[in-house]
Design a protein around this motif. Structure first.
Motif, PDB file in Angstrom:
ATOM      1  N   ILE A 182       0.855  -1.187   0.000  1.00 45.26           N
ATOM      2  CA  ILE A 182       0.000   0.000   0.000  1.00 45.26           C
ATOM      3  C   ILE A 182       0.891   1.237   0.000  1.00 45.26           C
ATOM      4  N   ILE A 183       0.624   2.167  -0.948  1.00 45.46           N
ATOM      5  CA  ILE A 183       1.458   3.351  -1.085  1.00 45.46           C
ATOM      6  C   ILE A 183       0.904   4.472  -0.221  1.00 45.46           C
ATOM      7  N   THR A 184       1.713   4.938   0.712  1.00 44.48           N
ATOM      8  CA  THR A 184       1.345   6.075   1.549  1.00 44.48           C
ATOM      9  C   THR A 184       2.446   7.124   1.421  1.00 44.48           C
ATOM     10  N   VAL A 185       2.371   8.174   2.236  1.00 43.42           N
ATOM     11  CA  VAL A 185       3.282   9.297   2.087  1.00 43.42           C
ATOM     12  C   VAL A 185       4.021   9.543   3.399  1.00 43.42           C
ATOM     13  N   ASN A 186       5.231  10.081   3.284  1.00 42.93           N
ATOM     14  CA  ASN A 186       6.044  10.403   4.454  1.00 42.93           C
ATOM     15  C   ASN A 186       6.925  11.591   4.091  1.00 42.93           C
ATOM     16  N   GLY A 187       7.879  11.926   4.963  1.00 43.88           N
ATOM     17  CA  GLY A 187       8.766  13.054   4.692  1.00 43.88           C
ATOM     18  C   GLY A 187      10.176  12.811   5.174  1.00 43.88           C
ATOM     19  N   HIS A 188      11.147  13.410   4.486  1.00 39.01           N
ATOM     20  CA  HIS A 188      12.557  13.331   4.853  1.00 39.01           C
ATOM     21  C   HIS A 188      13.134  14.741   4.927  1.00 39.01           C
ATOM     22  N   SER A 189      14.242  14.876   5.627  1.00 38.71           N
ATOM     23  CA  SER A 189      14.997  16.133   5.605  1.00 38.71           C
ATOM     24  C   SER A 189      16.471  15.823   5.784  1.00 38.71           C
ATOM     25  N   TYR A 190      17.318  16.779   5.394  1.00 32.33           N
ATOM     26  CA  TYR A 190      18.756  16.532   5.343  1.00 32.33           C
ATOM     27  C   TYR A 190      19.528  17.571   6.147  1.00 32.33           C
ATOM     28  N   GLU A 191      20.660  17.139   6.695  1.00 35.14           N
ATOM     29  CA  GLU A 191      21.548  18.038   7.423  1.00 35.14           C
ATOM     30  C   GLU A 191      22.399  18.855   6.452  1.00 35.14           C
TER      31      GLU A 191
END
Length: 454
Positions: free
Chosen positions: A279-288
């Motif tokens: 099942i395709i859902t959504v999330n988030g990433h961030s970078y230093e």
């Protein structure tokens, strides 16, 4: 094929359990089984060019493999008992915090040095939130960033690879109790161990339920969190994220008295797909690394749903909503906030003309056809509430990606050692339904390792 300890799952719980076992008893024979790939082989094929959406890999490199679902997260380790799970109910608040600080020291030692530790203690925003009927939760948060988090995992693997036997791409089929411990079947082989640590994460929820039924281990239904991921210009939330980085804000809606919360805030980050059991859902990433940062900030708005008898399948409820999104949008749906409140479906043209560039290629659509009215009403009310402390949140061009679902395993019955009704069978991490975060899951791994080696 005989081991002192077998660990099932190479997510944070499994990794830190293996680490602590080797620290305390270097001669112990330990194996780690992981259904996903080794860290250096975890690559999502979505490149935004030739492959733009999820193609349903047999093993999702975002969700499974060494490092677990947190490997490509933004690497936020929240040091708090206020959220992230209920580990403290089993081991005590003081010990839980001590273990989380210990995890922080290890992360710094293995590549996280120089990263910043944020804290809500003494923050002016706590007062500002309360004045607007919002509640900022207390926490210290170590932000590693997706890039530094990967380096820490690389270094931990280098430390462990010649001390522990790793079996990647090797899903465990069954666990059976024996006179001398446990018998583990994986692929076409049988392995024996005296102690077994199960740390399969959220993606192993269905497998965990099956094992608990086979071994008659009591469980109880947990909640499911359903909502959207909000994306807006980074400067809208900059006054909060510059000081706090991660702000966990809770709001009780006037209409339904439901609690809505912010989750997984990613300043100057990117929105991403994730695949949970197909099942395709959504999330988030961030970078230093500043070179990898974007002009946008994203965070989730989630509504927790608890169910009572006769309904018990909270994850099934969340899956059905996510499947509806996948059916209508072929994956994740994106909609402008202005379109949503006016009852309009977002179109590619409306998304292109917005004063914000999406960081995820999603299908423009109408979230009101996917999310239940009560949940959607609560999310809209929360956006207007946040607009009071971060003006611009309720702008027409704010993007909402749906759906975001946080699946929690059935809460498994364990004692203060995190041991099931079987002596020497430990169930830890997010797979236990007890922890819901990197720091809590990692701490649970250290806790059981110390119990085994003491």
């Amino acid at each position: 094929m005989n081991y002192d300890v077998i660990i099932i799952g190479a997510g944070p719980g499994g990794i830190f359990a293996a680490y602590e076992l080797m620290q305390n008893k270097p001669g112990m024979k330990v194996a780690v089984f992981e259904s996903g790939h080794a860290l250096n082989k975890r690559h999502c094929p979505i490149d935004g060019d030739k492959i733009k959406t999820c193609i349903g890999c047999k093993s999702c490199s975002i969700m499974s493999g060494f490092g677990g679902a947190g490997a490509f997260s933004d690497g936020k380790y929240n040091i708090t008992n206020d959220f992230g799970g209920t580990l403290y109910e089993y081991i005590g608040k003081k010990r839980a915090l001590e273990l989380m600080h210990y995890i922080d020291e290890i992360n710094l030692k293995y590549g996280g040095e120089g990263t910043k530790l944020y804290s809500t203690a003494g923050s002016q925003f706590k007062t500002i939130c309360v004045q607007n009927d919002l509640h900022l939760l207390d926490a210290s948060v170590r932000h590693l960033g997706t890039d530094i988090n990967y380096i820490v995992l690389e270094n931990l693997y280098k430390y462990l690879e010649d001390k522990v036997d790793f079996y990647f791409d090797t899903p465990v089929h069954t666990i059976e109790a024996s006179d001398n411990g446990y018998v583990i079947s994986a692929k076409d082989s049988i392995y024996n161990c005296e102690k077994c640590i199960v740390s399969v994460g959220r993606s192993g929820s269905k497998w965990m339920e099956k094992v608990c039924k086979e071994l008659d281990i009591p469980t109880k239904s947990n909640r499911v969190d359903i909502g959207v991921r909000v994306e807006l210009p980074a400067n809208v939330f900059a006054h909060l994220t510059d000081e706090l980085y991660e702000s966990k804000i809770v709001y009780r809606t006037k209409q339904y008295q439901d609690k809505v919360r912010t989750f997984c805030m990613n300043p100057k980050g990117a929105v991403v797909n994730e695949n949970t059991n197909g099942i395709i859902t959504v999330n988030g990433h961030s970078y230093e690394d500043p070179a990898m940062q974007t002009d946008n900030t994203n965070f989730a708005l989630l509504v927790a749903k608890h169910f009572t008898e006769p309904f018990e399948d909270s994850n099934g409820y969340g899956e059905s909503i996510a499947k509806l999104s996948n059916m209508l949008g072929g994956g994740v749906i994106v909609q402008r906030f202005g379109d949503l409140i006016r009852g309009h479906r977002s179109t590619p043209t409306r998304i292109e003309e917005a004063f914000i560039t999406p960081t995820l290629q999603a299908t423009p659509g109408d979230l009101s056809l996917v999310l239940p009215k009560r949940i959607l009403d609560s999310i809209i009310e929360m956006i207007y509430a946040l607009d009071k402390i971060a003006p611009g949140t309720a702008n027409d061009d704010t993007l909402l990606y749906g759906v975001e679902v946080k699946f929690y395993n059935m809460e498994v019955e364990v004692n203060e050692k995190l041991e099931s009704r079987y002596n020497g069978l430990y169930i830890i991490g997010d797979g236990s339904g007890i922890t819901h975060s990197l720091s809590h899951a990692s701490a649970s791994g250290v806790h059981v390792a110390r119990d085994i080696t003491k």
